[in-house]
Write a protein that holds these residues in place. Structure first.
Motif, PDB file in Angstrom:
ATOM      1  N   THR A 193      37.598  52.980   9.795  1.00  0.00           N
ATOM      2  CA  THR A 193      37.949  51.640   9.330  1.00  0.00           C
ATOM      3  C   THR A 193      39.115  51.601   8.352  1.00  0.00           C
ATOM      4  O   THR A 193      39.697  50.539   8.127  1.00  0.00           O
ATOM      5  CB  THR A 193      36.731  50.975   8.663  1.00  0.00           C
ATOM      6  OG1 THR A 193      36.268  51.808   7.587  1.00  0.00           O
ATOM      7  CG2 THR A 193      35.613  50.781   9.661  1.00  0.00           C
ATOM      8  N   GLU A 195      33.637  57.964  11.871  1.00  0.00           N
ATOM      9  CA  GLU A 195      34.836  57.769  11.058  1.00  0.00           C
ATOM     10  C   GLU A 195      35.408  59.092  10.556  1.00  0.00           C
ATOM     11  O   GLU A 195      35.225  59.443   9.390  1.00  0.00           O
ATOM     12  CB  GLU A 195      34.531  56.847   9.870  1.00  0.00           C
ATOM     13  CG  GLU A 195      34.082  55.459  10.265  1.00  0.00           C
ATOM     14  CD  GLU A 195      34.187  54.447   9.154  1.00  0.00           C
ATOM     15  OE1 GLU A 195      35.206  54.447   8.440  1.00  0.00           O
ATOM     16  OE2 GLU A 195      33.242  53.655   8.996  1.00  0.00           O
ATOM     17  N   TYR A 201      44.262  49.853   6.874  1.00  0.00           N
ATOM     18  CA  TYR A 201      44.724  49.792   5.480  1.00  0.00           C
ATOM     19  C   TYR A 201      45.695  50.926   5.147  1.00  0.00           C
ATOM     20  O   TYR A 201      46.658  50.747   4.400  1.00  0.00           O
ATOM     21  CB  TYR A 201      43.499  49.855   4.569  1.00  0.00           C
ATOM     22  CG  TYR A 201      43.767  49.996   3.090  1.00  0.00           C
ATOM     23  CD1 TYR A 201      44.737  49.240   2.436  1.00  0.00           C
ATOM     24  CD2 TYR A 201      43.004  50.877   2.327  1.00  0.00           C
ATOM     25  CE1 TYR A 201      44.947  49.372   1.071  1.00  0.00           C
ATOM     26  CE2 TYR A 201      43.210  51.009   0.958  1.00  0.00           C
ATOM     27  CZ  TYR A 201      44.185  50.254   0.337  1.00  0.00           C
ATOM     28  OH  TYR A 201      44.386  50.383  -1.009  1.00  0.00           O
ATOM     29  N   GLY A 235      39.680  49.455  12.234  1.00  0.00           N
ATOM     30  CA  GLY A 235      39.468  48.619  11.063  1.00  0.00           C
ATOM     31  C   GLY A 235      39.121  47.203  11.482  1.00  0.00           C
ATOM     32  O   GLY A 235      39.139  46.887  12.663  1.00  0.00           O
ATOM     33  N   ALA A 236      38.808  46.400  10.514  1.00  0.00           N
ATOM     34  CA  ALA A 236      38.758  46.657   9.077  1.00  0.00           C
ATOM     35  C   ALA A 236      37.326  46.950   8.642  1.00  0.00           C
ATOM     36  O   ALA A 236      36.380  46.726   9.403  1.00  0.00           O
ATOM     37  CB  ALA A 236      39.296  45.443   8.321  1.00  0.00           C
TER      38      ALA A 236
END
Length: 313
Positions: free
Chosen positions: A81, A40, A85, A14-15
């Motif tokens: 990414t 990803e 989070y 990330g981000a």
């Protein structure tokens, strides 16, 4: 722990909209590096399971097959990414490989939120083109699923304030992963001196200099040329062909094929300008996140609190 002989030993975690695609692209051509395709897989973000299942990655075996051709490479990685989070990704990825290294890239959080909204619109997971309106919808979308677009894979993805809460996310990451296993990349620094930042990254990954001196821009702001064409080229069948082709083509041929696919899918387009009042609101909202990043990095990021100063697009 997995029984596979090859597992990722680094994560570009990330981000979003902070240069991770470019970093992965530069590393992919290094002779001692293997990067998964897709870049990803998002496997470890189990709190947003549709992100991986929609590309056919449902089990650990599915995930590990992405690295089946990585034997002999010193650095084996992926670049999801949403890991920074996600609530589950970092602790689970670290438990999977406690020796793994983690690369976190970031930029001004207000710019992240704005650029990320455009990306969500491009991928048809957001149906509100006006970012100010989408920002105001965040609370309502937490409690009313009818406000979530049908193509959206998780309503968490539409919480722009939390996706871009980079200071809080980095603080949490440091409670999970030892500091010596973390490398930070500030996108503004990469834009200013990409060679220095790239060589710092190679040293962190314990890789020799591969002589790279050119750093073309990657993953610029974009809009779909045709939603029909884009949906076809993002289909599972095309992804499976892409995975097969990666094992058959050399690196340059595969990269060229990906470029042709991308050209068919989208055209570069500038982000919409925000009105002054909303831009000021965004920067004021993210001031505490910038302060946390300043503490972690031990440097001033004061320009990120200036609504008239834009970081790298």
């Amino acid at each position: 722990m997995s029984g596979t002989s090859v597992q990722p030993n680094f994560f570009i975690a990330g981000a979003p909209k902070c240069g991770t695609t470019a970093i992965a692209s530069y590393l992919r051509t290094h002779p001692n590096v293997f990067i998964s395709e897709p870049k990803e897989p998002t496997f470890w973000a189990s709190d947003m399971p549709k992100l991986s299942s929609q590309i056919g990655i449902n089990t650990l075996a599915d995930y590990e097959r992405l690295f089946a051709n990585a034997s002999g490479k010193a650095a084996v990685g992926e670049g999801s990414t949403m890991y920074l989070y996600s609530e589950n990704a970092l602790p689970d990825a670290y438990a999977y490989n406690p020796n793994a290294k983690f690369v976190f890239a970031f930029r001004c959080p207000a710019e992240v939120a704005h650029a990320y909204h455009m990306q969500m619109c491009f991928y048809e997971q957001e149906n509100e083109d006006n970012f100010s309106t989408a920002w105001q919808l965040q609370d309502a979308r937490l409690s009313d699923d009818t406000l979530i677009p049908n193509r959206c894979l998780s309503k968490k993805l539409l919480q722009y304030r939390y996706v871009a809460a980079l200071g809080s996310q980095i603080e949490r990451a440091l409670t999970i992963i030892p500091r010596e296993q973390i490398h930070f990349v500030v996108l503004d620094d990469f834009a200013h001196d990409p060679l220095k930042c790239y060589q710092n990254l190679l040293r962190f990954l314990e890789l020799p200099d591969d002589g790279r001196t050119e750093f073309p821009k990657q993953n610029a702001a974009m809009k779909a040329k045709s939603r029909v064409v884009t949906r076809v080229l993002r289909s599972r069948a095309v992804r499976e062909i892409t995975f097969w082709a990666k094992g058959k083509l050399n690196g340059k041929a595969f990269d060229f094929a990906k470029q042709l696919k991308n050209r068919a899918m989208f055209v570069n387009a500038p982000r919409d300008e925000l009105d002054d009042a909303f831009r000021l609101e965004l920067h004021r909202y993210f001031e505490p996140e910038v302060a946390k990043l300043e503490t972690v990095l031990g440097r001033s990021l004061a320009t990120w609190n200036n609504p008239r100063a834009k970081s790298t697009n």
